[in-house]
Design a protein around this motif. Structure first.
Motif, PDB file in Angstrom:
ATOM      1  N   VAL A 111      91.418  29.428 -61.182  1.00 34.65           N
ATOM      2  CA  VAL A 111      90.239  28.952 -61.907  1.00 34.65           C
ATOM      3  C   VAL A 111      90.451  27.460 -62.157  1.00 34.65           C
ATOM      4  O   VAL A 111      91.500  27.053 -62.667  1.00 34.65           O
ATOM      5  N   THR A 112      89.455  26.647 -61.807  1.00 33.92           N
ATOM      6  CA  THR A 112      89.589  25.197 -61.909  1.00 33.92           C
ATOM      7  C   THR A 112      88.728  24.654 -63.039  1.00 33.92           C
ATOM      8  O   THR A 112      87.540  24.973 -63.140  1.00 33.92           O
ATOM      9  N   PHE A 113      89.350  23.829 -63.862  1.00 35.35           N
ATOM     10  CA  PHE A 113      88.661  23.129 -64.949  1.00 35.35           C
ATOM     11  C   PHE A 113      88.535  21.663 -64.547  1.00 35.35           C
ATOM     12  O   PHE A 113      89.526  21.018 -64.177  1.00 35.35           O
ATOM     13  N   LEU A 114      87.322  21.136 -64.626  1.00 32.37           N
ATOM     14  CA  LEU A 114      87.047  19.739 -64.325  1.00 32.37           C
ATOM     15  C   LEU A 114      86.731  19.045 -65.646  1.00 32.37           C
ATOM     16  O   LEU A 114      85.787  19.403 -66.351  1.00 32.37           O
ATOM     17  N   ILE A 115      87.555  18.070 -65.979  1.00 28.51           N
ATOM     18  CA  ILE A 115      87.591  17.457 -67.313  1.00 28.51           C
ATOM     19  C   ILE A 115      87.220  15.984 -67.191  1.00 28.51           C
ATOM     20  O   ILE A 115      87.731  15.268 -66.324  1.00 28.51           O
ATOM     21  N   GLY A 116      86.317  15.531 -68.057  1.00 28.20           N
ATOM     22  CA  GLY A 116      85.853  14.152 -68.015  1.00 28.20           C
ATOM     23  C   GLY A 116      86.985  13.137 -68.019  1.00 28.20           C
ATOM     24  O   GLY A 116      88.027  13.344 -68.639  1.00 28.20           O
ATOM     25  N   CYS A 117      86.756  12.006 -67.334  1.00 28.01           N
ATOM     26  CA  CYS A 117      87.779  10.965 -67.174  1.00 28.01           C
ATOM     27  C   CYS A 117      87.247   9.624 -67.662  1.00 28.01           C
ATOM     28  O   CYS A 117      86.081   9.274 -67.432  1.00 28.01           O
ATOM     29  N   SER A 118      88.125   8.842 -68.276  1.00 29.51           N
ATOM     30  CA  SER A 118      87.723   7.555 -68.833  1.00 29.51           C
ATOM     31  C   SER A 118      87.366   6.528 -67.760  1.00 29.51           C
ATOM     32  O   SER A 118      86.704   5.520 -68.074  1.00 29.51           O
ATOM     33  N   PHE A 119      87.755   6.739 -66.500  1.00 28.18           N
ATOM     34  CA  PHE A 119      87.313   5.826 -65.445  1.00 28.18           C
ATOM     35  C   PHE A 119      85.784   5.794 -65.382  1.00 28.18           C
ATOM     36  O   PHE A 119      85.199   4.814 -64.918  1.00 28.18           O
ATOM     37  N   THR A 120      85.147   6.856 -65.848  1.00 25.09           N
ATOM     38  CA  THR A 120      83.690   6.949 -65.802  1.00 25.09           C
ATOM     39  C   THR A 120      83.035   5.875 -66.645  1.00 25.09           C
ATOM     40  O   THR A 120      81.993   5.321 -66.258  1.00 25.09           O
ATOM     41  N   PHE A 121      83.595   5.560 -67.797  1.00 24.48           N
ATOM     42  CA  PHE A 121      82.921   4.577 -68.656  1.00 24.48           C
ATOM     43  C   PHE A 121      83.278   3.136 -68.314  1.00 24.48           C
ATOM     44  O   PHE A 121      82.755   2.190 -68.908  1.00 24.48           O
ATOM     45  N   GLU A 122      84.140   2.930 -67.328  1.00 21.53           N
ATOM     46  CA  GLU A 122      84.571   1.570 -67.030  1.00 21.53           C
ATOM     47  C   GLU A 122      83.449   0.706 -66.458  1.00 21.53           C
ATOM     48  O   GLU A 122      83.403  -0.501 -66.718  1.00 21.53           O
ATOM     49  N   SER A 123      82.538   1.283 -65.679  1.00 29.79           N
ATOM     50  CA  SER A 123      81.447   0.472 -65.143  1.00 29.79           C
ATOM     51  C   SER A 123      80.551  -0.029 -66.271  1.00 29.79           C
ATOM     52  O   SER A 123      80.043  -1.162 -66.225  1.00 29.79           O
ATOM     53  N   GLN A 124      80.377   0.780 -67.307  1.00 26.18           N
ATOM     54  CA  GLN A 124      79.584   0.351 -68.452  1.00 26.18           C
ATOM     55  C   GLN A 124      80.327  -0.711 -69.265  1.00 26.18           C
ATOM     56  O   GLN A 124      79.717  -1.668 -69.766  1.00 26.18           O
ATOM     57  N   LEU A 125      81.652  -0.563 -69.401  1.00 25.84           N
ATOM     58  CA  LEU A 125      82.433  -1.610 -70.061  1.00 25.84           C
ATOM     59  C   LEU A 125      82.281  -2.931 -69.315  1.00 25.84           C
ATOM     60  O   LEU A 125      82.065  -3.987 -69.928  1.00 25.84           O
ATOM     61  N   ALA A 126      82.390  -2.874 -67.995  1.00 24.30           N
ATOM     62  CA  ALA A 126      82.268  -4.097 -67.200  1.00 24.30           C
ATOM     63  C   ALA A 126      80.882  -4.716 -67.362  1.00 24.30           C
ATOM     64  O   ALA A 126      80.737  -5.944 -67.451  1.00 24.30           O
ATOM     65  N   ALA A 127      79.847  -3.861 -67.415  1.00 24.90           N
ATOM     66  CA  ALA A 127      78.483  -4.362 -67.581  1.00 24.90           C
ATOM     67  C   ALA A 127      78.297  -5.065 -68.919  1.00 24.90           C
ATOM     68  O   ALA A 127      77.440  -5.947 -69.052  1.00 24.90           O
ATOM     69  N   GLU A 128      79.104  -4.696 -69.903  1.00 26.37           N
ATOM     70  CA  GLU A 128      79.046  -5.311 -71.235  1.00 26.37           C
ATOM     71  C   GLU A 128      80.003  -6.491 -71.360  1.00 26.37           C
ATOM     72  O   GLU A 128      80.211  -7.033 -72.448  1.00 26.37           O
ATOM     73  N   GLY A 129      80.632  -6.883 -70.245  1.00 24.01           N
ATOM     74  CA  GLY A 129      81.496  -8.048 -70.250  1.00 24.01           C
ATOM     75  C   GLY A 129      82.923  -7.801 -70.665  1.00 24.01           C
ATOM     76  O   GLY A 129      83.673  -8.754 -70.924  1.00 24.01           O
ATOM     77  N   VAL A 130      83.339  -6.524 -70.728  1.00 23.79           N
ATOM     78  CA  VAL A 130      84.715  -6.193 -71.102  1.00 23.79           C
ATOM     79  C   VAL A 130      85.579  -6.201 -69.838  1.00 23.79           C
ATOM     80  O   VAL A 130      85.319  -5.437 -68.907  1.00 23.79           O
ATOM     81  N   PRO A 131      86.589  -7.066 -69.757  1.00 29.16           N
ATOM     82  CA  PRO A 131      87.430  -7.101 -68.552  1.00 29.16           C
ATOM     83  C   PRO A 131      88.287  -5.849 -68.439  1.00 29.16           C
ATOM     84  O   PRO A 131      88.704  -5.267 -69.449  1.00 29.16           O
ATOM     85  N   LEU A 132      88.540  -5.451 -67.211  1.00 24.99           N
ATOM     86  CA  LEU A 132      89.375  -4.290 -66.917  1.00 24.99           C
ATOM     87  C   LEU A 132      90.608  -4.806 -66.186  1.00 24.99           C
ATOM     88  O   LEU A 132      90.607  -5.007 -64.976  1.00 24.99           O
ATOM     89  N   ARG A 133      91.666  -5.038 -66.952  1.00 28.61           N
ATOM     90  CA  ARG A 133      92.836  -5.720 -66.407  1.00 28.61           C
ATOM     91  C   ARG A 133      93.475  -4.937 -65.256  1.00 28.61           C
ATOM     92  O   ARG A 133      93.938  -5.529 -64.274  1.00 28.61           O
ATOM     93  N   HIS A 134      93.521  -3.600 -65.366  1.00 26.18           N
ATOM     94  CA  HIS A 134      94.186  -2.830 -64.311  1.00 26.18           C
ATOM     95  C   HIS A 134      93.438  -2.946 -62.991  1.00 26.18           C
ATOM     96  O   HIS A 134      94.068  -3.034 -61.924  1.00 26.18           O
ATOM     97  N   ILE A 135      92.101  -2.975 -63.027  1.00 26.07           N
ATOM     98  CA  ILE A 135      91.333  -3.133 -61.792  1.00 26.07           C
ATOM     99  C   ILE A 135      91.515  -4.543 -61.245  1.00 26.07           C
ATOM    100  O   ILE A 135      91.739  -4.733 -60.038  1.00 26.07           O
ATOM    101  N   ASP A 136      91.453  -5.538 -62.121  1.00 23.84           N
ATOM    102  CA  ASP A 136      91.644  -6.922 -61.686  1.00 23.84           C
ATOM    103  C   ASP A 136      93.011  -7.113 -61.033  1.00 23.84           C
ATOM    104  O   ASP A 136      93.150  -7.914 -60.096  1.00 23.84           O
TER     105      ASP A 136
END
Length: 262
Positions: A111-136
């Motif tokens: 049985v597989t559980f699919l659990i939300g991930c914080s990578f999902t909100f990163e595009s919205q952080l970037a849109a609000e001008g918050v830098p994402l150091r790990h991606i950079d």
């Protein structure tokens, strides 16, 4: 460093992963939901379900499969056995393999559980001008096992795991506001500032992922992390489990705004 250019299409990205490309998925398919994966034998599924229910911030469940199914409504044509960049196979709480294709380890009772991930909100952080150091920096996000115990459930117990992003001090409030509106992918931070209060002795030595370099004026900000069930597997030692490798998520077809509150 990540030598492969991230793709914007989840289906194209999954095809690349199916062919053996093994990279962290931060920055991939921006605007789409990424999820953590844990598969357990059916007789452990109720323990996992209850553990997630009692610990909703690190373990927000977005879908649960039928026993033996490798399909999810989050990406109906995808194969959960082969379209994650790297998997982890666990036996009695011990990591025994990290394949890029888990088909050979699949069981008909999983049985597989699919659990939300914080990578999902990163595009919205970037849109609000918050830098994402790990991606950079072309790195995986930093993840740490904390001194905060999760609420036990049945046979499962273990510590909270967090992801950390260095955020400029004047943008911490923005990061909190943006992520608070997305509880299905971990929501607001659990802590910002002194890592010692979480039992983290050295930010340069994450338990999972890569060390990420902070810039002057940055504050470490910590979010609950979907690797928490893997820490529970290590602590509770179920006979078998299959998970994603930390930072290497399953990319869904679902737009992230489905999980964003007004």
């Amino acid at each position: 460093m990540n030598p492969v250019k991230p793709l914007t299409s989840p289906s194209e990205a999954r095809a690349l992963f199916r062919s053996g490309t093994d990279v962290p998925t931060a920055g991939w398919a921006p605007g789409h939901t990424q999820v953590n994966l844990i598969s357990v034998p059916a007789d452990w599924a109720e323990d996992v379900r209850l553990f997630c229910e009692r610990n909703p911030q690190p373990c927000p469940v977005l879908d649960v499969t039928e026993p033996g199914s490798f399909r999810t409504r989050l990406a109906p044509h995808a194969d959960l056995r082969s379209e994650v960049p790297r998997y982890r196979v666990w036996e009695d709480g011990e990591l025994v393999a990290e394949p890029v294709d888990a088909t050979g380890f699949w069981r008909e009772d999983l049985v597989t559980f699919l659990i939300g991930c914080s990578f999902t909100f990163e595009s919205q952080l970037a849109a609000e001008g918050v830098p994402l150091r790990h991606i950079d920096q072309g790195r995986n996000v930093s993840m740490y096992v904390t001194n905060r115990p999760c609420r036990p459930a049945g046979r499962l117990s273990g510590p909270l795991v967090v992801s950390m992003r260095p955020i400029p001090s004047h943008l911490v409030g923005t990061a909190c506001r943006v992520t608070r509106a997305m509880p299905a992918v971990h929501g607001a931070p659990v802590h910002s500032g002194d890592p010692a209060s979480l039992g983290i002795a050295d930010l340069s030595r994450p338990d999972f992922g890569d060390p990420v370099e902070a810039m002057p004026g940055d504050v470490p900000v910590f979010w609950a992390c979907g690797v928490t069930p893997q820490a529970a597997v290590t602590a509770s030692r179920p006979p078998f489990a299959l998970t994603h490798a930390p930072g290497r998520m399953f990319l869904t077809d679902v737009r992230d705004d489905r999980y964003r509150r007004p």
